[in-house]
Design an enzyme around this catalytic site. Sequence first.
Site, PDB file in Angstrom:
ATOM      1  N   SER A 240       0.830  -1.216   0.000  1.00 30.30           N
ATOM      2  CA  SER A 240       0.000   0.000   0.000  1.00 30.30           C
ATOM      3  C   SER A 240       0.861   1.261   0.000  1.00 30.30           C
ATOM      4  O   SER A 240       0.622   2.179  -0.797  1.00 30.30           O
ATOM      5  CB  SER A 240      -0.947  -0.002   1.201  1.00 30.30           C
ATOM      6  OG  SER A 240      -0.253  -0.265   2.391  1.00 30.30           O
ATOM      7  N   HIS A 270      -2.037  -8.806   2.128  1.00 27.59           N
ATOM      8  CA  HIS A 270      -1.695  -7.526   2.761  1.00 27.59           C
ATOM      9  C   HIS A 270      -2.842  -7.145   3.700  1.00 27.59           C
ATOM     10  O   HIS A 270      -3.095  -7.855   4.666  1.00 27.59           O
ATOM     11  CB  HIS A 270      -1.423  -6.508   1.652  1.00 27.59           C
ATOM     12  CG  HIS A 270      -0.826  -5.221   2.100  1.00 27.59           C
ATOM     13  ND1 HIS A 270      -0.123  -5.078   3.261  1.00 27.59           N
ATOM     14  CD2 HIS A 270      -0.823  -3.977   1.527  1.00 27.59           C
ATOM     15  CE1 HIS A 270       0.285  -3.824   3.384  1.00 27.59           C
ATOM     16  NE2 HIS A 270      -0.144  -3.129   2.349  1.00 27.59           N
ATOM     17  N   HIS A 317       6.016 -12.337   7.941  1.00 31.61           N
ATOM     18  CA  HIS A 317       6.204 -10.953   7.479  1.00 31.61           C
ATOM     19  C   HIS A 317       7.412 -10.895   6.564  1.00 31.61           C
ATOM     20  O   HIS A 317       8.375 -11.642   6.756  1.00 31.61           O
ATOM     21  CB  HIS A 317       6.406  -9.993   8.657  1.00 31.61           C
ATOM     22  CG  HIS A 317       6.139  -8.580   8.294  1.00 31.61           C
ATOM     23  ND1 HIS A 317       7.109  -7.766   7.780  1.00 31.61           N
ATOM     24  CD2 HIS A 317       4.997  -7.850   8.324  1.00 31.61           C
ATOM     25  CE1 HIS A 317       6.586  -6.576   7.523  1.00 31.61           C
ATOM     26  NE2 HIS A 317       5.300  -6.603   7.846  1.00 31.61           N
ATOM     27  N   ARG A 326       3.037  -4.067  16.846  1.00 30.34           N
ATOM     28  CA  ARG A 326       1.648  -3.619  16.634  1.00 30.34           C
ATOM     29  C   ARG A 326       0.681  -4.697  17.144  1.00 30.34           C
ATOM     30  O   ARG A 326      -0.396  -4.411  17.629  1.00 30.34           O
ATOM     31  CB  ARG A 326       1.402  -3.325  15.146  1.00 30.34           C
ATOM     32  CG  ARG A 326       2.333  -2.248  14.584  1.00 30.34           C
ATOM     33  CD  ARG A 326       2.197  -2.108  13.086  1.00 30.34           C
ATOM     34  NE  ARG A 326       2.521  -3.348  12.390  1.00 30.34           N
ATOM     35  CZ  ARG A 326       2.334  -3.556  11.089  1.00 30.34           C
ATOM     36  NH1 ARG A 326       1.821  -2.592  10.340  1.00 30.34           N
ATOM     37  NH2 ARG A 326       2.666  -4.705  10.534  1.00 30.34           N
ATOM     38  N   ASP A 372      -2.089  -8.108  11.864  1.00 32.29           N
ATOM     39  CA  ASP A 372      -3.435  -8.564  11.489  1.00 32.29           C
ATOM     40  C   ASP A 372      -3.950  -9.693  12.371  1.00 32.29           C
ATOM     41  O   ASP A 372      -5.144  -9.997  12.355  1.00 32.29           O
ATOM     42  CB  ASP A 372      -3.433  -9.019  10.019  1.00 32.29           C
ATOM     43  CG  ASP A 372      -3.158  -7.858   9.089  1.00 32.29           C
ATOM     44  OD1 ASP A 372      -3.736  -6.792   9.310  1.00 32.29           O
ATOM     45  OD2 ASP A 372      -2.349  -8.017   8.162  1.00 32.29           O
TER      46      ASP A 372
HETATM   47  N1  CMX Z   1       1.830 -19.679   6.909  1.00 38.49           N
HETATM   48  C1  CMX Z   1       2.326 -20.615   6.098  1.00 38.49           C
HETATM   49  N2  CMX Z   1       3.320 -20.393   5.218  1.00 38.49           N
HETATM   50  C2  CMX Z   1       3.854 -19.170   5.216  1.00 38.49           C
HETATM   51  C3  CMX Z   1       3.424 -18.145   6.075  1.00 38.49           C
HETATM   52  C4  CMX Z   1       2.351 -18.437   6.938  1.00 38.49           C
HETATM   53  N3  CMX Z   1       1.823 -17.506   7.737  1.00 38.49           N
HETATM   54  N4  CMX Z   1       4.163 -17.055   5.834  1.00 38.49           N
HETATM   55  C5  CMX Z   1       5.019 -17.372   4.864  1.00 38.49           C
HETATM   56  N5  CMX Z   1       4.829 -18.645   4.473  1.00 38.49           N
HETATM   57  C6  CMX Z   1       5.494 -19.353   3.393  1.00 38.49           C
HETATM   58  C7  CMX Z   1       5.307 -18.567   2.102  1.00 38.49           C
HETATM   59  O1  CMX Z   1       4.021 -18.826   1.510  1.00 38.49           O
HETATM   60  C8  CMX Z   1       6.465 -19.044   1.275  1.00 38.49           C
HETATM   61  O2  CMX Z   1       6.123 -20.293   0.745  1.00 38.49           O
HETATM   62  P1  CMX Z   1       6.622 -20.744  -0.740  1.00 38.49           P
HETATM   63  O3  CMX Z   1       8.109 -20.750  -0.650  1.00 38.49           O
HETATM   64  O4  CMX Z   1       5.998 -22.074  -0.908  1.00 38.49           O
HETATM   65  O5  CMX Z   1       6.095 -19.695  -1.670  1.00 38.49           O
HETATM   66  C9  CMX Z   1       7.546 -19.224   2.314  1.00 38.49           C
HETATM   67  O6  CMX Z   1       6.878 -19.335   3.581  1.00 38.49           O
HETATM   68  C10 CMX Z   1       8.528 -18.084   2.384  1.00 38.49           C
HETATM   69  O7  CMX Z   1       7.797 -16.876   2.595  1.00 38.49           O
HETATM   70  P2  CMX Z   1       8.445 -15.675   3.449  1.00 38.49           P
HETATM   71  O8  CMX Z   1       9.664 -15.222   2.717  1.00 38.49           O
HETATM   72  O9  CMX Z   1       8.596 -16.060   4.857  1.00 38.49           O
HETATM   73  O10 CMX Z   1       7.302 -14.587   3.407  1.00 38.49           O
HETATM   74  P3  CMX Z   1       6.997 -13.522   2.266  1.00 38.49           P
HETATM   75  O11 CMX Z   1       7.861 -12.341   2.509  1.00 38.49           O
HETATM   76  O12 CMX Z   1       7.059 -14.135   0.909  1.00 38.49           O
HETATM   77  O13 CMX Z   1       5.480 -13.160   2.559  1.00 38.49           O
HETATM   78  C11 CMX Z   1       3.636 -12.666   3.905  1.00 38.49           C
HETATM   79  C12 CMX Z   1       5.123 -12.404   3.672  1.00 38.49           C
HETATM   80  C13 CMX Z   1       3.143 -11.711   4.995  1.00 38.49           C
HETATM   81  C14 CMX Z   1       2.849 -12.349   2.626  1.00 38.49           C
HETATM   82  C15 CMX Z   1       3.445 -14.138   4.345  1.00 38.49           C
HETATM   83  O14 CMX Z   1       4.108 -14.362   5.555  1.00 38.49           O
HETATM   84  C16 CMX Z   1       1.992 -14.543   4.461  1.00 38.49           C
HETATM   85  O15 CMX Z   1       1.373 -14.913   3.453  1.00 38.49           O
HETATM   86  N6  CMX Z   1       1.406 -14.454   5.716  1.00 38.49           N
HETATM   87  C17 CMX Z   1       0.015 -14.747   5.906  1.00 38.49           C
HETATM   88  C18 CMX Z   1      -0.811 -13.560   5.422  1.00 38.49           C
HETATM   89  C19 CMX Z   1      -0.637 -12.366   6.320  1.00 38.49           C
HETATM   90  O16 CMX Z   1      -0.681 -12.464   7.527  1.00 38.49           O
HETATM   91  N7  CMX Z   1      -0.452 -11.179   5.701  1.00 38.49           N
HETATM   92  C20 CMX Z   1      -0.385  -9.905   6.427  1.00 38.49           C
HETATM   93  C21 CMX Z   1       1.014  -9.326   6.493  1.00 38.49           C
HETATM   94  C22 CMX Z   1       0.995  -7.972   7.149  1.00 38.49           C
HETATM   95  C23 CMX Z   1       0.553  -6.931   6.161  1.00 38.49           C
HETATM   96  O17 CMX Z   1       1.304  -6.649   5.213  1.00 38.49           O
HETATM   97  O18 CMX Z   1      -0.547  -6.420   6.288  1.00 38.49           O
END
Ligand code: CMX
Length: 443
Positions: A240, A270, A317, A326, A372
């Site tokens: 965002s 997000h 994250h 937060r 979140d």
């Molecule tokens: N549960 C299961 N698997 C997860 C995970 C979770 N909460 N968080 C990351 N992973 C997985 C990823 O899907 C990724 O898998 P692949 O290699 O198969 O694609 C792997 O772990 C590596 O990811 P990462 O480098 O740790 O995380 P990213 O930087 O790619 O993504 C985020 C960050 C937030 C999108 C991810 O942790 C996620 O999807 N979390 C759940 C959704 C969420 O809570 N989003 C809100 C974030 C805060 C915000 O921005 O508002």
Amino acid sequence: MSVLKKNLAQRIEEWRPRTKKLLKDYSDVKISDVTIAQALGGMRGVKCLVTDISYLDPLEGIRFRGYTIPEVLEKLPKPPNAEMPYVEGFLYLLLTGDIPTKKEVKEVHHEFVHRRHVPDYVYQVLDDLSECHPMVMFSAAVVSMEKESIFTPKYKKGELNKMNLWDSTFEDSLNLLAKLPRIATYIYRKKYKNGDIITGDPKLDWGGNFARMMGIEKPYDDLARLYFILHSDHESGNVSAHTGHLVASALSDVYYSISSMINGLAGPLHGLANEMVLRWIQGVMKKMDNKIPTQDEMKDFVWDTLNSGQVIPGYGHAVLRKTDPRYTAQRDFCLKHLPDDPIFQYVNVLYEVAPDILKEHGKAKNPWPNVDAQSGVIQWHYGVKEYDFYTVLFGMGRSIGVLSNIIWDRALGYPIERPKSLTTQMLEELALKALEEKVTEPV
Ligand code: CMX
């Protein structure tokens, strides 16, 4: 000129030589290398953005203008009988870097009161879109006000230059921010409360007036202040904030930029994650027949989700590598105001088991909860049970940070953003070259 604008103008004058000197004397100093993994992996960790509004340390979490969340909550002035600070004072801090006095906060409040009138055509837009997702309504309402921009006609008339771009951007930003509580609560009441709209009270502060127009009693006003402050800014690389910055870098005015920012926030990875968390928790509650699960029972739910290839919402994250402060700030609020809330108890059991499971699962780089994981729970507790609306709240908070950034981007003359792309073939050639160099390296 208002005190806020005068002080901001002074800070800008003091700051400009720093950016100028860096560009003039040190422009070729390297700050980051980019690997193939980063180019193919969403640019994680590529250091190529500059902001002084907030900084996210992976282990400490966010600091706003150098202040941690507990410091912000402690130092900023609060309304009478309130636990949480004025959003107005927080905006003052983000823009100037200074903790304002109560008098300065009052001035920002008056600025908002003068600017809060929402044009009639915006209500028409919202009424016409009332069957759409609240984020569509929110984004459309913001962009529909583009014709209110002070910046754009001035730009067209050739009245703007690098030194004064920020001034009309500041005016647009305050005008837009002042209207957001009315717009967001209109969306809520129109969509979910049969259009029973509650009028605002100009005596109330931004957060307090928002709570009033939502129709929710104390301490929802304090929660609103806390929520908007926590969600305001998380440096500039998140979707965002980056979208708002990117669109504004083309000198699109803030109505276009904030509408785009809202669209980026709408994604499930997000801003929408707070809704996904609550959906997930309530799915578990249904399966448990509302009984609080033991740790072992919760572990099974977490593993089921992971084994079906889904993420645990609210965990992980891109930058953070510890529990998001937060999350902690909202947890503290829950412990004080809703310790016995059943959903909060589920969230707590999840917190007890999820990090270890995510570590064992071995994929997520950060096994800890993010903002979140707590926010939906509190909204639900105070009666905001319409998940779809949660991201609008996030968008209101995020606007405060993104607008502060855009004003400073313009003040410091940051140019249009334009990174360079490569083709897959070019990456393959670079990979081959690196391999050849490795092979010919002396042992
Ligand atoms: N549960 C299961 N698997 C997860 C995970 C979770 N909460 N968080 C990351 N992973 C997985 C990823 O899907 C990724 O898998 P692949 O290699 O198969 O694609 C792997 O772990 C590596 O990811 P990462 O480098 O740790 O995380 P990213 O930087 O790619 O993504 C985020 C960050 C937030 C999108 C991810 O942790 C996620 O999807 N979390 C759940 C959704 C969420 O809570 N989003 C809100 C974030 C805060 C915000 O921005 O508002």
